[in-house]
Scaffold this motif. Structure first.
Motif, PDB file in Angstrom:
ATOM      1  N   LEU A   1      17.097  98.507   7.625  1.00  0.00           N
ATOM      2  CA  LEU A   1      16.834  99.554   6.644  1.00  0.00           C
ATOM      3  C   LEU A   1      16.779  98.993   5.224  1.00  0.00           C
ATOM      4  O   LEU A   1      15.989  99.440   4.392  1.00  0.00           O
ATOM      5  N   GLU A   2      17.602  98.002   4.949  1.00  0.00           N
ATOM      6  CA  GLU A   2      17.497  97.358   3.634  1.00  0.00           C
ATOM      7  C   GLU A   2      16.153  96.643   3.504  1.00  0.00           C
ATOM      8  O   GLU A   2      15.552  96.619   2.428  1.00  0.00           O
TER       9      GLU A   2
ATOM     10  N   ILE B   1      12.632 105.152   6.601  1.00  0.00           N
ATOM     11  CA  ILE B   1      13.782 105.553   5.771  1.00  0.00           C
ATOM     12  C   ILE B   1      14.137 107.009   6.050  1.00  0.00           C
ATOM     13  O   ILE B   1      15.299 107.355   6.279  1.00  0.00           O
ATOM     14  N   ARG B   2      13.107 107.884   6.072  1.00  0.00           N
ATOM     15  CA  ARG B   2      13.344 109.311   6.330  1.00  0.00           C
ATOM     16  C   ARG B   2      14.014 109.537   7.689  1.00  0.00           C
ATOM     17  O   ARG B   2      14.962 110.303   7.806  1.00  0.00           O
ATOM     18  N   ALA B   3      13.520 108.852   8.702  1.00  0.00           N
ATOM     19  CA  ALA B   3      14.066 109.033  10.048  1.00  0.00           C
ATOM     20  C   ALA B   3      15.529 108.580  10.095  1.00  0.00           C
ATOM     21  O   ALA B   3      16.365 109.215  10.745  1.00  0.00           O
ATOM     22  N   ALA B   4      15.849 107.498   9.410  1.00  0.00           N
ATOM     23  CA  ALA B   4      17.230 107.001   9.420  1.00  0.00           C
ATOM     24  C   ALA B   4      18.170 107.982   8.738  1.00  0.00           C
ATOM     25  O   ALA B   4      19.295 108.207   9.192  1.00  0.00           O
TER      26      ALA B   4
ATOM     27  N   ARG C   1      23.903 104.776   0.865  1.00  0.00           N
ATOM     28  CA  ARG C   1      23.877 103.316   0.931  1.00  0.00           C
ATOM     29  C   ARG C   1      22.522 102.775   0.477  1.00  0.00           C
ATOM     30  O   ARG C   1      22.446 101.838  -0.318  1.00  0.00           O
ATOM     31  N   LEU C   2      21.437 103.411   0.957  1.00  0.00           N
ATOM     32  CA  LEU C   2      20.103 102.903   0.593  1.00  0.00           C
ATOM     33  C   LEU C   2      19.748 103.216  -0.863  1.00  0.00           C
ATOM     34  O   LEU C   2      19.007 102.462  -1.501  1.00  0.00           O
ATOM     35  N   SER C   3      20.289 104.319  -1.389  1.00  0.00           N
ATOM     36  CA  SER C   3      20.060 104.619  -2.807  1.00  0.00           C
ATOM     37  C   SER C   3      20.681 103.525  -3.673  1.00  0.00           C
ATOM     38  O   SER C   3      20.079 103.046  -4.644  1.00  0.00           O
TER      39      SER C   3
END
Lengths: 215, 215
Positions: free
Chosen positions: B93-94, B142-145, B155-157
Motif C-alpha cells: 500500500l505504501e 488505496i480505496r479498496a484497502a 497510516r497512508l495519509s
C-alpha cells in the motif's frame, strides 16, 4: 497428421512464458543498476520494459481463453525463481550476457513450439518473440568488452555455459511442475525431440560465436 | 510579453524529468515485488515500464536538441536518488500510494511548466504526462484497502504527507544543483510562483480526498 492443439496445452504454455516475462522484467530492471553509465542503464531498463509488454499480451490472451493468469502461472513460480536466484549477475557484463543468452534461448524455444501449434496460437506465440534490436545492443556490449580486454571472453563464456546449465536444470523442474498438457505438446506426436534439441543447441552456439564467446 | 524559452532551460528541464523517469522505473520495478499477487505485481511493473517509455521520448528529444542525455541528467542524480532513498515503501500500500502521489505531482508540475513554454516544447512536455489508467489502478487499490480496514487511511495519509515533504526537500536540492537556466524558467518573468504552488497544492489535496486520504 497430428491431433489439433488442445487449449489446455496452449494455456499452460502461455502461463509459463508469461511468468517468465514477468520475472525477467523484475530481474533485468534490477540488473540495470549494474550499468556503468546512465545510457546503458536506460538501455537495459528498456529491454526489461519490453518483457512487460509481452507479459501483457500473453495475459490478455489467457483471459480471452477463459483462464486466470495468476492460477496458470502459479506452477512455474518456483522453478523460474530458482533459475534467477542461481544466476544473479555480479557485474554489468554478466547482466548483458544473461539478457543476450537467456532471451534468445527462450525465443528459439518458443519459435520451435509455435511451428507445431494450430492457428491462431501459432501467430500469437510468434508475436511475443523479442525485437532483435535489444539483442543487438547486448551483443555490441559483449563484443566491445572483449575487444578492450580479450581475457573477458573466457570469463563470459564460462558464465554463459553456467546460464545454459541452469536453464536446462530449470526446464527439468518446469516439466516436473507441469500438469501434463504442456509436456504432451512439446513431445507431440511425430515430434523429434532430439532434433529440436540439436537445432536449439546449434543456434545457441552460433550466437555465442557471433559475439566472440565459445561454447 | 515574455522572452522566448531558452533552449538551455528546456534541455535542463528535460534532463531533470528524464532522470526522474529512469529512477522512478527502477524503484517502481523493485516495489512491484511487494505486490500480494501476480496480477498486482504485473500492474505496478507496467506502470514502471511506462516510465521508461517516457524516458526514451525525452532522451530522443535531448539528443535532437544537440545535448548528451547523460551529461544533462548528471546534476540531478544525487537529489533524486536522495528522495527515493528516504521514501522506500515498506509494503504494497505504501508502494501504490507513492506511485499515485508521486507521479501525479510530477505531472502537475510538468503541466504548469509546459504552459509557459513556447512550441514545440509545450507539446513535447505535455506528451510525456502519464496515462491516467495507471493512476486509476493505484487509486482503486488505496480505496479498496481503506474500505476493508478504515484505519489504513490514517497510516497512508501520514505516508503521503511524508512523500510530499521529502519531495519538497528534494525540490530544494534540485534547485541548488541546477545550472541556473531551469530555475530561471520556473520563475520566468511574470510568473506568480506562489500562485503556481497554490494550484499544485490544491490538486494534490483533491487527489488525496478522492481516495479517502486527508492532507
Amino acid at each position: 497428421m497430428s491431433a489439433p492443439t488442445t487449449p489446455e496445452a496452449v494455456v499452460d504454455l502461455l502461463g509459463l512464458v508469461a511468468y517468465g516475462e514477468l520475472l525477467a522484467f523484475d530481474r533485468m530492471a534490477a540488473d540495470a543498476r549494474l550499468a556503468p553509465d546512465l545510457r546503458r542503464r536506460a538501455a537495459l531498463s528498456e529491454m526489461a520494459a519490453a518483457e512487460i509488454g509481452n507479459y501483457r499480451r500473453l495475459s490478455d490472451w489467457l483471459t480471452a481463453l477463459g483462464a486466470t493468469p495468476d492460477d496458470v502461472m502459479a506452477p512455474y513460480v518456483e522453478p523460474l525463481q530458482a533459475y534467477h536466484d542461481s544466476t544473479e549477475p555480479k557485474d554489468w557484463l554478466e547482466a548483458v550476457t544473461k539478457a543476450y543468452v537467456g532471451d534468445a534461448i527462450t525465443d528459439d524455444f518458443l519459435g520451435e513450439i509455435a511451428d507445431r501449434l494450430d492457428e491462431p496460437y501459432r501467430r500469437l506465440v510468434r508475436d511475443v518473440l523479442h525485437e532483435s534490436r535489444y539483442a543487438d545492443f547486448a551483443a555490441a556490449e559483449i563484443r566491445a568488452a572483449i575487444e578492450t580486454d580479450p581475457r573477458v571472453a573466457n570469463r563470459l563464456s564460462m558464465w554463459a555455459r553456467r546460464l545454459v546449465g541452469e536453464a536446462l536444470s530449470q526446464a527439468g523442474r518446469v516439466a516436473a511442475a507441469d500438469r501434463g498438457a504442456l509436456t504432451a505438446l512439446i513431445a507431440r506426436d511425430g515430434t523429434d525431440v532430439q532434433a529440436t534439441f540439436r537445432r536449439l543447441t546449434a543456434k545457441h552456439t552460433a550466437r555465442m560465436a557471433a559475439v566472440g564467446l565459445n561454447n
